[in-house]
Design an enzyme around this catalytic site. Sequence first.
Site, short mmCIF file in Angstrom:
data_model
loop_
_atom_site.label_atom_id
_atom_site.label_comp_id
_atom_site.label_asym_id
_atom_site.label_seq_id
_atom_site.Cartn_x
_atom_site.Cartn_y
_atom_site.Cartn_z
N GLU A 233 -9.53 11.52 12.35
CA GLU A 233 -8.75 10.35 12.74
C GLU A 233 -8.12 10.73 13.94
O GLU A 233 -7.22 11.31 13.90
CB GLU A 233 -8.05 9.84 11.66
CG GLU A 233 -7.24 8.73 11.73
CD GLU A 233 -6.57 8.15 10.42
OE1 GLU A 233 -6.08 7.01 10.55
OE2 GLU A 233 -6.81 8.78 9.38
N LYS B 137 0.80 -1.31 0.00
CA LYS B 137 0.04 0.05 0.11
C LYS B 137 0.88 1.25 0.02
O LYS B 137 1.95 1.36 0.60
CB LYS B 137 -0.80 0.17 1.33
CG LYS B 137 -1.67 1.38 1.31
CD LYS B 137 -2.56 1.52 2.67
CE LYS B 137 -3.25 2.49 2.70
NZ LYS B 137 -4.19 2.74 3.88
#
Length: 398
Positions: free
Chosen positions: A184, A134
């Site tokens: 977040e 990723k």
Amino acid sequence: MPRTHDDATRLQFVSPERGLHASGVMARITAPAWEGWQPDGDFQHAIRSTMELAQQAGQQAPIVMGAIPFDTRQPSCLYVPRHYEWREPTPLPADTGDNASASLAEASDIPQEAAFKQAVRQAIANFQHSDIRKAVLSRILELRLSNAVNIDQLLMRLRRQNPGGYQFRVPMADGATLVGVSPELLLRKEGTAIRSNPLAGSAKRQADDEQDRAMAERLLASAKDHHEHRLVIEEIRQVLGPCCTSLDIPESPSLIGTSALWHLSSNLEGRIADPATTALQLACRLHPTPAVCGYPTESARKLIDLVEPFDRGLFTGMVGWCDAEGNGEWAVTIRCGSIKHDTIRLFAGAGIVEASQPDAEWAEIQAKLGTMLNAFGLDASQLATHSWCDRPADEVVS
């Protein structure tokens, strides 16, 4: 409206539970946070010595607040404020229409759409010849307005959009102000209790309720997004697990929503083994997570350096506070922008895995920019009529 001296030294970090509001600068800390988890390292030494100096100067309970960049080898942007206070959440005032469209003069993408999609394809091709699973690729949207920005009003609009987010305001070294509302939570520590709420996997909210529910259900069932989320969770487990006597991690993610996006979310809670370990040390252990960098971290960072045509600076770093007892709260620096005079620089990124599609990733970062654009009363259709040509990457200032 020109910025006053007081405006230039105002700091703010507001969580869903309470708000930290500060002004004035007793000390600045620019020491890079490289290996900032090390209790005897240069960074933690700078934090402790600055706190001690503040106490010697008469501050009974000094705090450090501000931001740390994506690349922790770069200077930190931290402050020991001269004055601060905690405030309980207050009801949001009624929307008086102060979010009328900003007067937009120019707009520019760095990189432009075609170049971003090519970077996505380049990253996916790299996955096939490396251990990278990723990589998070990002974009700058730079706006030039015809009128000054009222940061207090902007923060109020952001709070209306995401009252459950982590709102921040930090003066930057170049005279700009970092402003945003992050969904977040990187890490919170209170005593021995810790919490982290990583997000990975996103889908755009829909105006129609039925379509919006269908979009949320597709995200919750998406194998691609679950894979992306799992990479983040496993990395956090490996980093925090050895530091904890207990760490509770949900078996599968749940959904949380902002005004612009649905996210896959996992709420991690635990108990730290050594109470002397500070929130800032733990946050430095986690940063950068695969949610903003990639997996494995160092390999993904090298790929980002290769394909991104700009320096991220504070974007995808961390922002928050820590007190002298080691308690604190740090959010991931996303859904944000920098404001300087008439120039606004907005940031957004997307997690790229092997199953990613360039068109879908571009659409995702368009949606993520919506939080800040909506706060200015702007949308993508207005940007298309005010664009100017990209400048060379070496002219981009982060």
